[in-house]
Design a protein around this motif. Structure first.
Motif, PDB file in Angstrom:
ATOM      1  N   VAL A  20       5.044   8.150 -13.026  1.00  0.00           N
ATOM      2  CA  VAL A  20       4.197   8.491 -14.170  1.00  0.00           C
ATOM      3  C   VAL A  20       4.965   8.338 -15.472  1.00  0.00           C
ATOM      4  O   VAL A  20       4.470   7.762 -16.451  1.00  0.00           O
ATOM      5  CB  VAL A  20       3.660   9.931 -14.025  1.00  0.00           C
ATOM      6  N   ARG A  21       6.190   8.828 -15.476  1.00  0.00           N
ATOM      7  CA  ARG A  21       6.999   8.803 -16.696  1.00  0.00           C
ATOM      8  C   ARG A  21       7.381   7.382 -17.091  1.00  0.00           C
ATOM      9  O   ARG A  21       7.341   7.020 -18.275  1.00  0.00           O
ATOM     10  CB  ARG A  21       8.254   9.654 -16.492  1.00  0.00           C
ATOM     11  N   LYS A  22       7.712   6.563 -16.121  1.00  0.00           N
ATOM     12  CA  LYS A  22       8.145   5.195 -16.426  1.00  0.00           C
ATOM     13  C   LYS A  22       7.010   4.374 -17.008  1.00  0.00           C
ATOM     14  O   LYS A  22       7.237   3.507 -17.866  1.00  0.00           O
ATOM     15  CB  LYS A  22       8.705   4.527 -15.173  1.00  0.00           C
ATOM     16  N   ARG A  23       5.793   4.598 -16.545  1.00  0.00           N
ATOM     17  CA  ARG A  23       4.668   3.864 -17.123  1.00  0.00           C
ATOM     18  C   ARG A  23       4.537   4.183 -18.613  1.00  0.00           C
ATOM     19  O   ARG A  23       4.203   3.304 -19.413  1.00  0.00           O
ATOM     20  CB  ARG A  23       3.372   4.200 -16.381  1.00  0.00           C
ATOM     21  N   ALA A  24       4.781   5.428 -18.974  1.00  0.00           N
ATOM     22  CA  ALA A  24       4.677   5.828 -20.376  1.00  0.00           C
ATOM     23  C   ALA A  24       5.907   5.431 -21.180  1.00  0.00           C
ATOM     24  O   ALA A  24       5.795   5.047 -22.355  1.00  0.00           O
ATOM     25  CB  ALA A  24       4.479   7.335 -20.469  1.00  0.00           C
ATOM     26  N   MET A  25       7.070   5.513 -20.558  1.00  0.00           N
ATOM     27  CA  MET A  25       8.348   5.262 -21.237  1.00  0.00           C
ATOM     28  C   MET A  25       9.166   4.294 -20.392  1.00  0.00           C
ATOM     29  O   MET A  25      10.084   4.699 -19.659  1.00  0.00           O
ATOM     30  CB  MET A  25       9.104   6.574 -21.438  1.00  0.00           C
ATOM     31  N   PRO A  26       8.863   2.996 -20.442  1.00  0.00           N
ATOM     32  CA  PRO A  26       9.489   2.029 -19.534  1.00  0.00           C
ATOM     33  C   PRO A  26      11.009   1.987 -19.608  1.00  0.00           C
ATOM     34  O   PRO A  26      11.667   1.650 -18.615  1.00  0.00           O
ATOM     35  CB  PRO A  26       8.883   0.693 -19.969  1.00  0.00           C
TER      36      PRO A  26
ATOM     37  N   ARG B 273      -7.053  12.023 -10.388  1.00  0.00           N
ATOM     38  CA  ARG B 273      -6.306  10.764 -10.521  1.00  0.00           C
ATOM     39  C   ARG B 273      -5.013  10.845  -9.711  1.00  0.00           C
ATOM     40  O   ARG B 273      -4.426  11.920  -9.534  1.00  0.00           O
ATOM     41  CB  ARG B 273      -5.954  10.486 -11.984  1.00  0.00           C
ATOM     42  N   TYR B 274      -4.530   9.681  -9.298  1.00  0.00           N
ATOM     43  CA  TYR B 274      -3.278   9.633  -8.541  1.00  0.00           C
ATOM     44  C   TYR B 274      -2.105  10.155  -9.375  1.00  0.00           C
ATOM     45  O   TYR B 274      -1.190  10.782  -8.830  1.00  0.00           O
ATOM     46  CB  TYR B 274      -3.021   8.200  -8.081  1.00  0.00           C
ATOM     47  N   ALA B 275      -2.159   9.944 -10.682  1.00  0.00           N
ATOM     48  CA  ALA B 275      -1.095  10.479 -11.541  1.00  0.00           C
ATOM     49  C   ALA B 275      -1.005  11.992 -11.413  1.00  0.00           C
ATOM     50  O   ALA B 275       0.096  12.576 -11.414  1.00  0.00           O
ATOM     51  CB  ALA B 275      -1.345  10.080 -12.993  1.00  0.00           C
ATOM     52  N   ASP B 276      -2.130  12.652 -11.307  1.00  0.00           N
ATOM     53  CA  ASP B 276      -2.184  14.103 -11.116  1.00  0.00           C
ATOM     54  C   ASP B 276      -1.486  14.486  -9.817  1.00  0.00           C
ATOM     55  O   ASP B 276      -0.656  15.409  -9.772  1.00  0.00           O
ATOM     56  CB  ASP B 276      -3.652  14.535 -11.115  1.00  0.00           C
TER      57      ASP B 276
ATOM     58  N   LYS C  74     -12.851  -1.303 -11.971  1.00  0.00           N
ATOM     59  CA  LYS C  74     -11.808  -0.654 -11.169  1.00  0.00           C
ATOM     60  C   LYS C  74     -12.111   0.816 -10.903  1.00  0.00           C
ATOM     61  O   LYS C  74     -11.249   1.551 -10.419  1.00  0.00           O
ATOM     62  CB  LYS C  74     -10.458  -0.816 -11.865  1.00  0.00           C
ATOM     63  N   GLN C  75     -13.342   1.225 -11.206  1.00  0.00           N
ATOM     64  CA  GLN C  75     -13.726   2.607 -10.917  1.00  0.00           C
ATOM     65  C   GLN C  75     -13.722   2.840  -9.406  1.00  0.00           C
ATOM     66  O   GLN C  75     -14.033   1.944  -8.628  1.00  0.00           O
ATOM     67  CB  GLN C  75     -15.108   2.910 -11.501  1.00  0.00           C
TER      68      GLN C  75
ATOM     69  N   GLU D 285      -2.344   3.856  -6.009  1.00  0.00           N
ATOM     70  CA  GLU D 285      -1.260   3.427  -6.890  1.00  0.00           C
ATOM     71  C   GLU D 285      -1.698   3.599  -8.335  1.00  0.00           C
ATOM     72  O   GLU D 285      -2.891   3.610  -8.646  1.00  0.00           O
ATOM     73  CB  GLU D 285      -0.904   1.968  -6.625  1.00  0.00           C
ATOM     74  N   LEU D 286      -0.728   3.766  -9.206  1.00  0.00           N
ATOM     75  CA  LEU D 286      -1.033   3.844 -10.625  1.00  0.00           C
ATOM     76  C   LEU D 286      -1.463   2.481 -11.135  1.00  0.00           C
ATOM     77  O   LEU D 286      -0.963   1.441 -10.681  1.00  0.00           O
ATOM     78  CB  LEU D 286       0.195   4.302 -11.411  1.00  0.00           C
ATOM     79  N   PHE D 287      -2.361   2.473 -12.089  1.00  0.00           N
ATOM     80  CA  PHE D 287      -2.661   1.231 -12.789  1.00  0.00           C
ATOM     81  C   PHE D 287      -1.446   0.804 -13.601  1.00  0.00           C
ATOM     82  O   PHE D 287      -0.654   1.636 -14.060  1.00  0.00           O
ATOM     83  CB  PHE D 287      -3.857   1.414 -13.723  1.00  0.00           C
ATOM     84  N   ASP D 288      -1.305  -0.476 -13.790  1.00  0.00           N
ATOM     85  CA  ASP D 288      -0.178  -0.978 -14.566  1.00  0.00           C
ATOM     86  C   ASP D 288      -0.331  -0.666 -16.048  1.00  0.00           C
ATOM     87  O   ASP D 288       0.648  -0.394 -16.741  1.00  0.00           O
ATOM     88  CB  ASP D 288      -0.037  -2.493 -14.376  1.00  0.00           C
TER      89      ASP D 288
END
Length: 495
Positions: free
Chosen positions: A407-413, A375-378, A266-267, A253-256
């Motif tokens: 991915v996009r929502k984490r950057a631009m909620p 990374r999971y985002a990748d 968290k590594q 999962e993506l980190f918050d």
């Protein structure tokens, strides 16, 4: 070095659960003297990980490392410290000289590691000191690593020598180049072997996991779908399916918050599928201190370091103002407390990279923070891109859109989930999300696309002049030349 005879390097690693990689060998032993105990076999497998870190070593000079060339050549970064002619060839997009030592560093790092992998695979298959389950899992790790090393070589150099057996005499040292398509076929074969080796989906020690195998397979397939092989839709679907296996596993999962990306606690968990394992004394990381501002900025315990890399201003400006990755101390920073006087804030002359800041290193003077390799985002963005490409350039596939939107929502909620996803949307997100992780150049190569930062549009790579470059990209710029020293040693490498 890559096509000459090798001695098997057995690294007698100190194998703790958190840091099993150790950079300095305690000794070198021939293969027939080894694999007599389970501990020796384990140490030999651990030694095959060494190639992941070899390219992250520091050369003579301040913050000089071959790994930085992968970001210099994109044109979206700069080197705040004065650079020598070898770095300038990448920074400026001058013609790259085959005698450039950066090329030799890449070549030697991976071929030495491949030779180790070949020897370990042969000997683990033959040893009687391991049970079947352990033997399979060890082989799975090493097959993955050999695939990783050949994948890197193929993307950087194109046709390269393919060798899957250990060197034992002087009769097979002058190996010609293998067509790149065959190299990719071997990479897939190795990853299939790794996937069938009963590895766990995750491994918090940092060793290869099934999640890493499937993620790398998705990256390989999407690369094969694009340039130079151009296998197209069938392989975009393969990439999508491999990425969806990772998504559907429910293990990642993506980190918050972006700060969690550099949280040492968290590594090797959650978003970090596969990392380069570092240790502050045994195998220190060059990244934190290398990415510091030029040393006349008094923000660090190590003021002599820094200046290796920073974002080009126009790339930094390409982020939307509301993008949380652009927020202070997310991916970048523009000010920081004076190290000797925290009440005084130092205003930096330009944005610098904060993405890999190691807070502990500012107390100890050495960084042991792991570096993300997958990374999971990748993987989420590969899922989205592959489906959009398979569907003709845009998709309504709910899973692909959902992967992109995470991915996009984490950057631009505040941004709404799209009903239709265009491939260019995903490519832009890859530039912004994966910047300075040594991923962008490989994306540019396989897509033959670039982010035109002034307009914010995706444009053809050939003919595009990046912000830092003195000329536009041409076909000749898209493959590193084979190092001159290797051609001199092995004439079979000549074109």
């Amino acid at each position: 070095m890559g096509t000459r005879i090798f001695l098997l390097s057995i690294f007698l690693c100190c194998c703790s659960c958190q840091k099993f990689l150790r950079e300095n060998p305690n000794g070198f032993l021939a293969a027939d003297q080894y694999y007599k105990t389970p501990e020796q076999a384990k140490a030999a497998v651990n030694g095959t990980y060494e190639g992941l870190g070899n390219i992250f070593t520091v050369d003579l000079g301040v913050s000089v490392s071959a790994v930085f060339a992968l970001e210099y050549i994109t044109g979206y970064s700069n080197r705040p410290r004065p650079s020598g002619f070898e770095d300038d060839q990448f920074l400026r997009l001058d013609k790259i000289d085959p005698a450039n030592s950066r090329l030799q560093a890449w070549w030697a790092a991976y071929y030495k590691a491949i030779e180790n992998c070949n020897s370990v695979i042969e000997n683990i298959n033959n040893t009687k000191v391991l049970d079947t389950v352990t033997s399979r899992q060890y082989l799975g790790q090493v097959y993955f690593l050999r695939a990783w090393y050949y994948f890197q070589l193929a993307r950087l150099f194109g046709d390269v020598p393919l060798k899957t057996t250990p060197t034992k005499d002087l009769n097979n040292i002058f190996i010609p180049k293998t067509p790149v398509a065959q190299v990719y076929d071997q990479v897939v074969k190795d990853l299939d072997m790794a996937a069938a080796s009963n590895l766990p989906w995750t491994d918090q020690s940092g060793r290869v996991s099934l999640g890493a195998v499937k993620s790398l397979l998705a990256k390989v397939y999407i690369t094969m779908a694009g340039y130079p092989l151009q296998k197209g839709k069938e392989y975009y679907i393969k990439a999508y399916e491999a990425a969806m296996e990772v998504v559907n596993s429910g293990k990642f999962e993506l980190f918050d918050d972006y700060s969690e990306l550099r949280d040492i606690a968290k590594q090797n968990t959650r978003e970090h599928i596969f990392m380069l394992q570092r240790h502050p004394t045994e195998a220190a990381s060059i990244i934190h201190f290398g990415y510091l501002p030029y040393p006349d900025q008094p923000i660090s315990i190590q003021p002599a370091y820094g200046g290796a890399m920073a974002p080009e201003q126009s790339f930094y400006d390409s982020y939307a103002a509301a993008d949380k990755r652009k927020a202070e101390q997310a991916f970048f920073y523009t000010r920081y407390p004076n190290y000797s006087n925290p009440n005084s804030i130092v205003q930096l002359p330009a944005p610098f990279i904060f993405k890999f800041w190691d807070a502990l290193a500012e107390q100890t003077g050495r960084s042991g923070e792991n570096f993300p390799l997958i990374r999971y985002a990748d993987v989420l963005l590969i899922c989205a891109e592959a489906r959009a490409m398979a569907d003709g350039g845009s998709t309504a596939d709910a899973a692909a859109i959902g992967a992109y939107y995470q991915v996009r929502k984490r950057a631009m909620p505040g941004e709404q989930r799209p009903a239709i996803l265009e491939v260019d949307q995903v490519l832009k997100e890859r530039y912004w999300e994966l910047c300075f992780e040594f991923q962008t150049w490989f994306d540019m190569l396989r897509t033959r696309k670039a982010l035109d930062v002034p307009s914010g549009q995706i444009v053809p790579l050939l003919g595009y002049k990046a912000p830092r470059h003195i000329k536009a990209f041409t076909e000749a710029d898209l493959k590193f030349p084979i190092p001159l020293a290797e051609i001199q040693k092995n004439p079979a490498l000549k074109d």
